[in-house]
Structure formats: C-alpha cells, structure tokens
Write an enzyme that holds these catalytic residues in place. Structure first.
Site, PDB file in Angstrom:
ATOM      1  N   GLN A   1       0.883  -1.225   0.108  1.00  0.00           N
ATOM      2  CA  GLN A   1      -0.124  -0.057   0.001  1.00  0.00           C
ATOM      3  C   GLN A   1       0.586   1.262   0.106  1.00  0.00           C
ATOM      4  O   GLN A   1       0.588   2.226  -0.606  1.00  0.00           O
ATOM      5  CB  GLN A   1      -1.031   0.057   1.205  1.00  0.00           C
ATOM      6  CG  GLN A   1      -1.918   1.232   1.251  1.00  0.00           C
ATOM      7  CD  GLN A   1      -2.761   1.324   2.535  1.00  0.00           C
ATOM      8  OE1 GLN A   1      -3.394   2.589   2.557  1.00  0.00           O
ATOM      9  NE2 GLN A   1      -3.096   0.232   3.199  1.00  0.00           N
TER      10      GLN A   1
ATOM     11  N   GLU B   1       1.332  -1.174   8.186  1.00  0.00           N
ATOM     12  CA  GLU B   1       0.721  -0.030   8.686  1.00  0.00           C
ATOM     13  C   GLU B   1       0.486  -0.098  10.049  1.00  0.00           C
ATOM     14  O   GLU B   1       0.700   1.291  10.695  1.00  0.00           O
ATOM     15  CB  GLU B   1      -0.805  -0.374   8.139  1.00  0.00           C
ATOM     16  CG  GLU B   1      -1.864   0.710   8.615  1.00  0.00           C
ATOM     17  CD  GLU B   1      -1.647   2.161   8.204  1.00  0.00           C
ATOM     18  OE1 GLU B   1      -1.389   2.248   6.930  1.00  0.00           O
ATOM     19  OE2 GLU B   1      -1.725   2.964   8.952  1.00  0.00           O
TER      20      GLU B   1
ATOM     21  N   ASP C   1       0.659   4.015   5.830  1.00  0.00           N
ATOM     22  CA  ASP C   1       0.796   3.347   4.583  1.00  0.00           C
ATOM     23  C   ASP C   1       0.285   4.675   3.495  1.00  0.00           C
ATOM     24  O   ASP C   1       1.292   5.160   2.915  1.00  0.00           O
ATOM     25  CB  ASP C   1       0.030   2.372   4.224  1.00  0.00           C
ATOM     26  CG  ASP C   1       0.615   1.157   4.512  1.00  0.00           C
ATOM     27  OD1 ASP C   1       1.902   1.036   4.813  1.00  0.00           O
ATOM     28  OD2 ASP C   1       0.159  -0.212   4.819  1.00  0.00           O
TER      29      ASP C   1
ATOM     30  N   GLY D   1      -7.933  20.235  20.137  1.00  0.00           N
ATOM     31  CA  GLY D   1      -7.314  21.535  19.785  1.00  0.00           C
ATOM     32  C   GLY D   1      -7.860  22.581  20.727  1.00  0.00           C
ATOM     33  O   GLY D   1      -8.299  22.201  21.722  1.00  0.00           O
ATOM     34  N   GLY D   2      -7.743  23.912  20.283  1.00  0.00           N
ATOM     35  CA  GLY D   2      -8.374  25.072  21.104  1.00  0.00           C
ATOM     36  C   GLY D   2      -9.705  24.955  21.400  1.00  0.00           C
ATOM     37  O   GLY D   2     -10.314  25.930  22.306  1.00  0.00           O
TER      38      GLY D   2
HETATM   39  N1  COA Z   1      12.010  -9.927  -9.633  1.00  0.00           N
HETATM   40  C1  COA Z   1      12.661 -10.574  -8.369  1.00  0.00           C
HETATM   41  N2  COA Z   1      12.564 -10.357  -7.119  1.00  0.00           N
HETATM   42  C2  COA Z   1      11.813  -9.604  -6.724  1.00  0.00           C
HETATM   43  C3  COA Z   1      11.038  -8.529  -7.360  1.00  0.00           C
HETATM   44  C4  COA Z   1      10.873  -8.891  -8.970  1.00  0.00           C
HETATM   45  N3  COA Z   1      10.243  -8.142  -9.616  1.00  0.00           N
HETATM   46  N4  COA Z   1      10.268  -7.808  -6.645  1.00  0.00           N
HETATM   47  C5  COA Z   1      10.485  -8.380  -5.440  1.00  0.00           C
HETATM   48  N5  COA Z   1      11.486  -9.245  -5.408  1.00  0.00           N
HETATM   49  C6  COA Z   1      12.120  -9.860  -4.322  1.00  0.00           C
HETATM   50  C7  COA Z   1      12.952  -9.104  -3.588  1.00  0.00           C
HETATM   51  O1  COA Z   1      14.030  -8.631  -3.982  1.00  0.00           O
HETATM   52  C8  COA Z   1      12.818  -9.680  -2.077  1.00  0.00           C
HETATM   53  O2  COA Z   1      14.087 -10.602  -2.107  1.00  0.00           O
HETATM   54  P1  COA Z   1      15.036 -10.982  -1.215  1.00  0.00           P
HETATM   55  O3  COA Z   1      14.170 -11.066   0.262  1.00  0.00           O
HETATM   56  O4  COA Z   1      15.898 -12.070  -1.541  1.00  0.00           O
HETATM   57  O5  COA Z   1      16.117  -9.755  -1.027  1.00  0.00           O
HETATM   58  C9  COA Z   1      11.683 -10.588  -2.233  1.00  0.00           C
HETATM   59  O6  COA Z   1      11.034 -10.437  -3.285  1.00  0.00           O
HETATM   60  C10 COA Z   1      10.605  -9.982  -0.969  1.00  0.00           C
HETATM   61  O7  COA Z   1      10.424  -8.463  -0.965  1.00  0.00           O
HETATM   62  P2  COA Z   1      10.343  -7.719   0.439  1.00  0.00           P
HETATM   63  O8  COA Z   1      10.052  -6.422   0.309  1.00  0.00           O
HETATM   64  O9  COA Z   1      11.044  -8.272   1.412  1.00  0.00           O
HETATM   65  O10 COA Z   1       8.507  -8.331   0.613  1.00  0.00           O
HETATM   66  P3  COA Z   1       7.866  -9.265   1.686  1.00  0.00           P
HETATM   67  O11 COA Z   1       6.589  -9.373   1.246  1.00  0.00           O
HETATM   68  O12 COA Z   1       8.760 -10.052   2.392  1.00  0.00           O
HETATM   69  O13 COA Z   1       7.867  -7.794   2.944  1.00  0.00           O
HETATM   70  C11 COA Z   1       6.966  -5.504   3.562  1.00  0.00           C
HETATM   71  C12 COA Z   1       6.713  -6.892   2.683  1.00  0.00           C
HETATM   72  C13 COA Z   1       6.024  -4.597   3.051  1.00  0.00           C
HETATM   73  C14 COA Z   1       6.816  -5.888   5.026  1.00  0.00           C
HETATM   74  C15 COA Z   1       8.200  -4.992   3.340  1.00  0.00           C
HETATM   75  O14 COA Z   1       8.496  -4.811   1.780  1.00  0.00           O
HETATM   76  C16 COA Z   1       8.759  -3.803   3.847  1.00  0.00           C
HETATM   77  O15 COA Z   1       8.890  -3.789   4.963  1.00  0.00           O
HETATM   78  N6  COA Z   1       8.616  -2.629   3.087  1.00  0.00           N
HETATM   79  C17 COA Z   1       9.007  -1.225   3.547  1.00  0.00           C
HETATM   80  C18 COA Z   1       8.008  -0.624   4.431  1.00  0.00           C
HETATM   81  C19 COA Z   1       6.645  -0.763   3.644  1.00  0.00           C
HETATM   82  O16 COA Z   1       6.500  -0.105   2.769  1.00  0.00           O
HETATM   83  N7  COA Z   1       5.682  -1.245   4.535  1.00  0.00           N
HETATM   84  C20 COA Z   1       4.436  -0.985   4.061  1.00  0.00           C
HETATM   85  C21 COA Z   1       3.672  -1.902   3.105  1.00  0.00           C
HETATM   86  S1  COA Z   1       2.180  -1.316   2.724  1.00  0.00           S
END
Ligand code: COA
Length: 416
Positions: free
Chosen positions: A17, A139, A168, A247-248
């Site tokens: 998001q 979030e 988010d 607020g105030g």
């Molecule tokens: N091709 C190949 N690999 C891809 C890819 C693509 N097009 N897109 C994503 N990936 C891989 C990433 O490189 C990562 O691999 P790695 O762990 O080996 O480095 C993997 O997919 C997972 O990505 P990640 O971002 O860790 O996803 P997740 O589902 O495990 O975690 C979140 C999701 C949101 C918790 C995390 O992305 C995060 O903390 N983001 C920052 C904060 C954020 O935006 N949070 C709110 C989200 S609404």
C-alpha cells in the site's frame, strides 16, 4: 488539457500500500508509471482479500489505477539488463521493499546514480536510521511506533489503531510530495537525489499535536482534555483523549436521534468560542450566555462533561443531518458521522470525482476513491489498474526500443 506531470516517467518498484499510493497519485497527475512486478506472481495484494474468483482484488485495483504493468525478474541476468535500461530511461524510481532488498538485487543508490545521475530515487521504509532500520513494517506497526496508537482511544482502554491508513497512505503522500519537490529542484540543478520517507516519521508528522501536548504537560494539566474536568490526574505522557477535539476549541462525538439502532447516528459538535452564544440559544440554554461559569472558554474547561451532556440532550432529538442543517446557519461547526455506505452513495462526492466508478475486465464495475487533490488546469481521469504484465511488450518496445527478435529472446530467457 495537459497534466501536471506530463513527460515524467516513473519506475514503480512498489508493492502493497504505502508505495503504490504514492505512485498512483503521481499517475493521476499525469506521470507515466511503469509498475514492475515479478513474473507470474505480481504484487502480493493482487490476490489478497480476494472477493471475485480469479480477478485482481479490490485491494490491488484501488491502489494501482492509471499505471502500466511490466513483469520482470530482477534477479535474472537478462532481467537485470532490462532493469538497467529502464533506470536510464526513467526520471524517478520509487520502491518500498524490505530494507536491503534493492541492494541485494544489485541496484543500490550508488549503482543507480552511476546508471543515471539525474535519477530521483524515492524509498519508503518502516524506520529511518537507528536501531530499527532493518525491520519490516506494516501499517499498524507504523501507527504504533509513530505515536498514533498511544494517543488514540479512551483513557480506560488499550491503545487503538485508526481506520485511516496514516502509516501506509500517509507515508505515500509524504513521499509523493518529496518526489515532486525533487523534480522541481532537478530542473535547476540537473541532478537527481535520494528521497526517503520512513513510515514512523510520517505518522509522527501527522501526530505532531500530541508531541505538542507532551511538552505542555511540563507546565500543568491539559485543560482541554476531558480528564481535567473529571479531576483525573495526568501521567507523564500524552494520554488518550477519546473524542476530545485535540485543539483549542472543545468538541465531542454526541448521540443523535436513532443512535440506539444505528451505529453511526452521531455528530461531531464543536463548541467554538466565537459562536458560543448561538450554541446556547440553539440548545435552549440562554442563561449560559451571561453566567460567569459558562460565558468564557476558560470557565467552561472544567465543565465540559456537563456542557456536552446538555448539548447531547438536544442532539438526541435530531438526526445527524438535522443537527447539521440547524447549526450551519449559525456557523456552529458540526459534522455527521458518515458510514462508508453513506459516503459511497454521496452524490456530491461522485460529481467531484472523489468517488469514481471504474470498469475492470475481470471484475466488472467497482467504486474507488479518485484523486483527492483537484487542479484547475490538470485533468484527472481515473483509469483501471493493469492486469499482470499487460504492458510488458509495449514497454519493452516503446520505452526501451527493443525489436521483436530481442523481445522474443528476453521472453525466452524467463526475464519477463
Ligand atoms: N523480481 C525478483 N525479485 C523480486 C521482485 C522482482 N520483480 N520484486 C521483489 N522481489 C524480491 C525482493 O528482492 C525480495 O527478495 P530478497 O528478500 O531475496 O531480497 C523479495 O522479493 C521480497 O521482498 P520484500 O520487500 O522483502 O517483501 P515481503 O513481502 O517479504 O515484505 C514488507 C513486505 C511490506 C513488509 C516489506 O517490503 C517492507 O518492510 N517494506 C518497507 C516498508 C513498507 O513499505 N511497508 C508497508 C507496506 S504497505
């Protein structure tokens, strides 16, 4: 009509998001947003909270309007070459991967600058530099870490998260502002830059009035909080204040006619000092106008419960819309508690383009929230979210200038 961000091309490496809200806003403003997704998988939200079998979920469609979708495996060698070419062709790269994921792909900020010194790289992470910088965040974690949860809810209850997605979508908004400012600066300097909006920082920015109150505690009780009138001692941190206005101008949520059966038959009522005398007349308490116990804002602070109880006796005889109709002519600030059902049926929100009906080939018609920012000289037309990889060939050919044979080779490599 031209659009504010015509000519800006965005490499959208976002998911879930926070990042997608940012790039959706930029797409509404006219940027060409290329959403990069893993082949065969895509953004995880495509399949989360699914309501129509086989179709992209509302979760996904409502966050990814006006974008194009390119599937690309950024860990495949050919995929990396395609990605390098994309970095050279785009103005902005937006990403919200977990900390370190982009570096592990081989696309650190240093590498991106080498490839394209004009690139603006924009990142969302849960936390900025510090002990939690490596943590994954969603979030509600951001709402808790940014000070929102500890200050939301009632004093005698647990911390509460809010329905507004301030962690988010709130961070997405901050990031979009940073990107547009960086684009403006680049027009003068010719250089790109790294723009970061940590979710904790964004939530805290939205909670700044609570940090204000934290410091005011040093000099005495927070008199506009209900607990002051209830003679409940303040602790050492900003308390939860229920529906106090913060607020105030003291305010509360008050029951309206029908509250016994309708969970949203309530109004928010603000006792703005400027219209106090009119409030007294409207609720049938003219004697409060001159009484030293009620006539001035400081005198009222210790009596807020009594005052709002009296006002509620009046609001309970009216519907929330009648309260609005009766108070507005006197400039008394009130607002009905609107349900999502009422909002989705609101004709004026439809007319202003804030609630929009969109047609989707897999799921048919659905409602979405359109661009909440209105421009007089930049039309916003909401178009449906892309299917997974819908624009892969188009982008490889039009943006990256690959010919048909090269595209066939890229496909054969499994990169897209
Ligand atoms: N091709 C190949 N690999 C891809 C890819 C693509 N097009 N897109 C994503 N990936 C891989 C990433 O490189 C990562 O691999 P790695 O762990 O080996 O480095 C993997 O997919 C997972 O990505 P990640 O971002 O860790 O996803 P997740 O589902 O495990 O975690 C979140 C999701 C949101 C918790 C995390 O992305 C995060 O903390 N983001 C920052 C904060 C954020 O935006 N949070 C709110 C989200 S609404």
């Amino acid at each position: 009509m031209s659009k504010a961000l015509d000519g800006v091309r965005i490499l959208d490496f976002t998911h879930v998001q926070s990042g997608p809200t940012c790039t959706q806003l930029l797409a509404w403003m006219g940027a060409d947003v290329i959403k990069v997704e893993r082949p065969g998988v895509g953004d995880a939200t495509r399949k989360q909270l699914a309501d129509v079998e086989g179709a992209d979920s509302l979760y996904f469609t409502m966050l990814n309007h006006n974008k194009r979708s390119l599937t690309l495996n950024s860990k495949n060698e050919t995929g990396k070459e395609v990605l390098e070419r994309l970095v050279k062709k785009c103005d902005v790269l937006v990403e919200n991967f977990a900390p370190g994921a982009l570096d592990r792909m081989g696309f650190s900020w240093e590498r991106i600058q080498e490839l394209n010194p004009k690139m603006i790289m924009a990142s969302v992470k849960g936390f900025g530099p510090g002990p939690y910088e490596d943590c994954k965040v969603y979030e509600n974690v951001a709402q808790c870490a940014g000070g929102s949860a500890s200050t939301t809810g009632f004093r005698d209850g647990p911390p509460l998260v809010t329905g507004a997605q301030i962690g988010d979508s709130g961070t997405g908004l901050h990031l979009a502002l940073g990107i547009t400012a960086a684009l403006l600066q680049r027009a003068n300097t010719g250089r790109g830059q790294l723009v970061q909006a940590p979710m904790q920082d964004s939530v805290l920015n939205l909670c700044r009035v609570k940090l204000r109150d934290q410091q005011r505690l040093d000099t005495g009780p927070l008199k506009e909080y209900s607990q002051f009138g209830e003679n409940v001692e303040f602790g050492d941190s900003t308390p939860r204040a229920g529906n106090d206005s913060g607020g105030g101008q003291p305010g509360r949520i008050l029951k309206c006619k029908g509250w016994e059966i309708d969970p949203n038959a309530y109004t928010y009522f603000i006792t703005q000092a400027a219209v106090w005398q009119k409030i007294c007349d409207v609720i049938g308490k003219p004697e409060w106008k001159e009484s030293p116990d009620y006539a001035t804002p400081p005198a009222r602070l210790s009596r807020l419960n009594e005052i709002f109880n009296e006002i509620e006796k009046w609001t309970m005889t009216k519907t929330k819309f009648e309260v609005m109709e009766l108070c507005n002519p006197h400039n008394i600030p009130v607002g009905p508690i609107l349900s999502m059902k009422e909002i989705s049926e609101d004709l004026s929100l439809r007319e202003s383009g804030t609630i929009v009906e969109v047609d989707h080939p897999e799921r048919g018609k659905y409602l979405t929230v359109g661009c909440p920012i209105k421009f007089s000289d930049s039309a916003v037309e909401v178009t449906r979210s892309p299917l997974l990889g819908e624009h892969t060939d188009e982008i490889l050919s039009d943006v990256l200038d690959y010919d048909a044979d090269q595209i066939a080779a890229i496909r054969a490599s499994g990169a897209v």
